[in-house]
Motif scaffolding. Structure first.
Motif, PDB file in Angstrom:
ATOM      1  N   PHE A 184       0.215  -1.237  -0.043  1.00  0.00           N
ATOM      2  CA  PHE A 184       0.029   0.039   0.281  1.00  0.00           C
ATOM      3  C   PHE A 184       0.782   1.199  -0.176  1.00  0.00           C
ATOM      4  CE2 PHE A 184      -3.301  -2.498   2.284  1.00  0.00           C
ATOM      5  CZ  PHE A 184      -3.872  -3.467   0.949  1.00  0.00           C
ATOM      6  N   TYR A 185       1.926   1.491   0.236  1.00  0.00           N
ATOM      7  CA  TYR A 185       2.987   2.761   0.729  1.00  0.00           C
ATOM      8  C   TYR A 185       3.309   2.712  -0.594  1.00  0.00           C
ATOM      9  CZ  TYR A 185       3.531   2.017   5.776  1.00  0.00           C
ATOM     10  OH  TYR A 185       3.578   2.366   7.158  1.00  0.00           O
ATOM     11  N   LEU A 202       2.049   1.624  -3.464  1.00  0.00           N
ATOM     12  CA  LEU A 202       0.524   2.276  -4.293  1.00  0.00           C
ATOM     13  C   LEU A 202       0.471   3.634  -4.158  1.00  0.00           C
ATOM     14  CD1 LEU A 202      -1.394   0.794  -5.587  1.00  0.00           C
ATOM     15  CD2 LEU A 202      -2.947   0.760  -4.161  1.00  0.00           C
ATOM     16  N   ILE A 203       0.821   4.473  -2.931  1.00  0.00           N
ATOM     17  CA  ILE A 203       0.352   5.594  -2.329  1.00  0.00           C
ATOM     18  C   ILE A 203       1.157   6.453  -3.330  1.00  0.00           C
ATOM     19  CG2 ILE A 203       0.166   7.550  -0.869  1.00  0.00           C
ATOM     20  CD1 ILE A 203       0.049   5.216   1.446  1.00  0.00           C
ATOM     21  N   VAL A 233       0.441   6.201  -6.845  1.00  0.00           N
ATOM     22  CA  VAL A 233      -0.861   6.913  -7.233  1.00  0.00           C
ATOM     23  C   VAL A 233      -0.220   8.782  -7.001  1.00  0.00           C
ATOM     24  CG1 VAL A 233      -2.512   7.622  -6.551  1.00  0.00           C
ATOM     25  CG2 VAL A 233      -2.623   5.260  -6.720  1.00  0.00           C
ATOM     26  N   ILE A 239      -0.869   9.969   6.942  1.00  0.00           N
ATOM     27  CA  ILE A 239      -0.576   9.366   5.295  1.00  0.00           C
ATOM     28  C   ILE A 239      -1.763   8.691   5.061  1.00  0.00           C
ATOM     29  CG2 ILE A 239       0.924   7.735   4.296  1.00  0.00           C
ATOM     30  CD1 ILE A 239       3.443   9.420   4.601  1.00  0.00           C
ATOM     31  N   PHE A 287      -3.741  10.064   1.288  1.00  0.00           N
ATOM     32  CA  PHE A 287      -4.325   9.502  -0.161  1.00  0.00           C
ATOM     33  C   PHE A 287      -5.271   9.432  -0.293  1.00  0.00           C
ATOM     34  CE2 PHE A 287      -3.341   3.959  -0.516  1.00  0.00           C
ATOM     35  CZ  PHE A 287      -3.563   4.592  -1.662  1.00  0.00           C
ATOM     36  N   ILE A 314      -8.875   1.546  -5.414  1.00  0.00           N
ATOM     37  CA  ILE A 314      -7.792   2.454  -4.370  1.00  0.00           C
ATOM     38  C   ILE A 314      -8.345   3.304  -3.559  1.00  0.00           C
ATOM     39  CG2 ILE A 314      -6.004   3.280  -4.879  1.00  0.00           C
ATOM     40  CD1 ILE A 314      -5.253   2.971  -7.541  1.00  0.00           C
ATOM     41  N   ILE A 326      -9.152   0.916  -0.811  1.00  0.00           N
ATOM     42  CA  ILE A 326      -7.603   0.239  -0.001  1.00  0.00           C
ATOM     43  C   ILE A 326      -7.481   1.272   0.782  1.00  0.00           C
ATOM     44  CG2 ILE A 326      -5.324  -0.251   0.213  1.00  0.00           C
ATOM     45  CD1 ILE A 326      -6.020  -1.186  -2.843  1.00  0.00           C
ATOM     46  N   ALA A 327      -7.486   3.177   0.364  1.00  0.00           N
ATOM     47  CA  ALA A 327      -6.828   3.867   1.052  1.00  0.00           C
ATOM     48  C   ALA A 327      -7.935   3.969   2.754  1.00  0.00           C
ATOM     49  CB  ALA A 327      -6.857   5.215   0.435  1.00  0.00           C
ATOM     50  N   PHE A 330      -6.889   1.593   5.077  1.00  0.00           N
ATOM     51  CA  PHE A 330      -5.743   1.754   5.937  1.00  0.00           C
ATOM     52  C   PHE A 330      -5.851   2.531   6.495  1.00  0.00           C
ATOM     53  CE2 PHE A 330      -1.610   4.178   4.452  1.00  0.00           C
ATOM     54  CZ  PHE A 330      -0.631   3.212   4.914  1.00  0.00           C
TER      55      PHE A 330
END
Lengths: 356, 304
Positions: free
Chosen positions: A260-261, A263-264, A267, A316, A320, B102, B105-106, B109
């Motif tokens: 996911f990091y 991915l951030i 993106v 973060i 995101f 996405i 997912i965010a 998270f």
């Protein structure tokens, strides 16, 4: 007015000069920066490799994979088991060790290549079933693959040392290794993207059925991107392991969170833009380090605020979500920072300056 | 008790039904949202986690007794699900599907890190919710097998919740609206149905079921921590896919299949117990290759 085109030889010279200047700046940084700043500087390059390779799979080919942490883990373990000496391994493996794993030993460069090759091999094997899936299913299956790899690393005591992980790795990932690999990654992947393969990959992203009807072998091209992306993920895993000097299969370090990091980063930089990925990686690395301040006690307008653990991840994640809702194209969108584009923007600025 | 004895089998069967039911309750939320929006609500497992924390704090800070605390938690989770849809997913209804994924997912998270910051990363024991713990320790004997009373309670409660769910989806007006928009959103909105309201209700309903599942989960496995929803959430999504995504009976079938495989594989092959979380992903890949539409799913033809 016609846009003037830059000559190819000019662009090549500009690129060479740019790389030399960057090398010189890194040389200065290497001599003047303190240890902490150098660590962050090296992390930027490692994140850069991770982001560019994931972007090749997700942004350029449009295969939404969430398995990157798995490839990174494979690369990290392969390389770490190779660079540790047999004596070190004998000492740290409390549950016994496979004899052949204890014996193997290699220098850092060979180990990093081996990490990349191992990750690519896994990508090739897992790609056969996973790339038959579409969209969301592929995302879940690849995420599942990464989790299975992590669970395996947690259980295969005689190969990976299980939950204890591998410790006391040499800090081989110095500034020249990581930026050298970053340069190679960017050159390799951008040559791929600007070749006929790259155009086929983009065609698949835009419309798979149309691409297929033009005679593009969708599966073959997706597999190619997947394997190349995994190779560089494995390489980055090796660099990361020898930057961190310790690896273990905890869910918070090598789990889905890690994917996911990355991915951030892509993106934020713009899905589908290589230079965007690099910018995203740099911003993420610096921001994430700077946010550490939030987890230490600090004074805010005269009020003593105690440090809150986990605060930087919360910040973060909010960032995101905001990027996804309000700024989906990210910093670069699908544009690239090429000399051509810089020249175009520059001459546009100049013209506007002349008008006013 | 031998590994081949009938009572051992019976004991595992009850465990499998219980675990499968809990997976199914979470899976319904995935399947309903996916049926309507074609979106994997990644945050669904984390809504379950939030529900468990709501129950925990309702019982310990507001000092409610266990049943009102559970009701407060379920309602809180429903509200949270509705809010998440409004804030994060609604602005992206017309965006590419990958953007919505996405964002989900965010969101997942965000909920996890929110829980770390606000509730703390250290696991809490859910047992402190109960003032009277005698009910948790009662054991019934069925056909030679010792089954905890709690297992029965969870199975019965799960069945009752499913009965209510089927009544809502197949016998009420809002349920009819939900089924209608899962077939065709533009046409449904022409019929005078407030599509956003119905989607919000779907999120709320799914989240309430996830919270209910989470609370029962925490009664059985009383370890409450911010990442507790991640794995059950993923597995429940797999259950939804295995059963046939978009189908509520499919979610139940998929949940039971997953629960059975996990429990029986671990108890008959104890060597594999470390890999328990890996089974579901292998099942997922297998089912997607053999029958991509799932056990009860309808085959979708892609139109060009």
């Amino acid at each position: 007015m016609m846009e003037k085109k830059l000559k190819t030889s000019t662009k090549v010279w500009l690129t060479i000069i740019f790389i030399l200047i960057m090398g010189f700046l890194l040389w200065i940084a290497n001599r003047t920066f303190d240890d902490y700043k150098l660590r962050v500087l090296r992390l930027i390059a490692i994140y850069g490799i991770m982001a560019v390779s994931l972007n090749l799979i997700n942004g350029i080919t449009g295969v939404f994979s969430l398995g990157h942490a798995g490839f990174i883990l494979i690369g990290a373990y392969t390389a770490a088991l190779l660079t540790l000496t047999p004596e070190q391994k004998a000492m740290s493996f409390l549950f016994g060790i496979q004899p052949w794993i204890e014996k193997i030993h290699a220098d850092f460069f060979t180990a990093t290549i081996a990490g990349g090759v191992m990750a690519a091999l896994f990508a090739f094997l897992i790609g056969w079933p996973v790339l038959k899936l579409r969209g969301d299913y592929l995302a879940i299956a690849s995420l599942g693959f990464a989790e299975v790899v992590r669970i395996w690393a947690n259980n295969a005591l005689t190969i990976t040392n299980g939950p204890l992980g591998l410790k006391a790795l040499q800090e081989y990932s110095n500034i020249w290794w990581v930026y050298g690999w970053l340069l190679f990654t960017v050159v390799f992947i951008s040559s791929l993207v600007y070749s006929s393969y790259g155009r086929a990959l983009k065609a698949i992203r835009e419309d798979e059925i149309a691409a297929r009807s033009m005679g593009i072998n969708v599966f073959k091209h997706q597999l190619l991107a997947f394997v190349v992306g995994a190779f560089f993920a494995g390489v980055s895993g090796s660099l990361y392991a020898h930057w961190l000097t310790t690896i273990d299969p905890r869910i918070t370090t090598m789990g889905p969170m890690f994917t996911f990091y990355i991915l951030i980063m892509i993106v934020l930089g713009g899905l589908g833009s290589i230079s965007g990925s690099l910018i995203g990686a740099a911003i993420f690395a610096i921001l994430f380090e700077w946010l550490r301040n939030l987890e230490q006690p600090f004074t805010f307008f005269g009020i003593q605020v105690p440090g809150i653990p986990g605060m930087r991840i919360l910040v973060i994640s909010v960032l995101f979500i905001l990027v996804m809702i309000f700024w989906q194209r990210g910093i670069m969108g699908r544009e690239e920072l090429t000399w051509e584009n810089l020249y175009k923007w520059f001459s546009r600025l100049k013209r506007e300056g002349e008008k006013s | 008790m031998g590994i081949s004895s009938g009572s051992f089998f019976l004991q595992n069967l009850f465990n499998a039904i219980m675990l499968g039911g809990l997976y199914a309750l979470i899976a319904v939320g995935y399947t309903m949202v996916y049926g309507i929006l074609r979106l994997i609500n990644f945050a669904h497992g984390d809504i379950m986690m939030m529900g468990v924390y709501f129950a925990f704090y309702a019982a310990t800070i507001l000092s409610l007794s266990s049943i009102p605390a559970a009701i407060v938690a379920v309602l809180g989770a429903a509200g949270l699900g509705f809010l998440i849809d409004r804030i994060a997913y609604k602005p992206l209804r017309n965006a590419p599907r990958i953007s919505a994924l996405i964002t989900a997912i965010a969101m997942s998270f965000f909920l996890e890190s929110f829980a770390v910051v606000v509730f703390g990363a250290v696991p809490k024991s859910f047992l402190s919710v109960f003032k009277d713990r005698s009910i948790l320790n009662k054991v019934l004997t069925v056909g030679g097998a010792k089954i905890p009373l709690l297992t029965f309670l969870v199975i019965i409660l799960t069945a009752a919740i499913f009965a209510v769910l089927f009544w809502i989806v197949y016998r009420t007006k809002i349920g009819m609206a939900m089924r209608a928009i899962s077939m065709d959103i533009p046409t449904t909105s022409l019929m005078g149905i407030n599509v956003d309201m119905v989607i919000g209700f779907t999120f709320a309903l799914g989240s309430a079921l996830a919270a209910a599942s989470g609370i029962m989960w925490a009664m059985r496995y009383p370890n409450v921590f911010p990442y507790m929803g991640f794995m059950p959430g993923l597995k429940a999504f797999i259950a939804a896919v295995v059963g046939g995504i978009g189908s509520i009976p499919g979610a139940i079938v998929g949940g039971l299949v997953l629960g059975a495989v996990e429990i029986f594989a671990v108890s008959y092959f104890p060597d594999l117990s470390g890999y328990r979380d890996a089974f579901s992903f292998i099942i997922l890949i297998a089912i997607l290759l053999i029958k991509p539409s799932g056990i009860l799913g309808k085959k979708a033809i892609e139109k060009v």
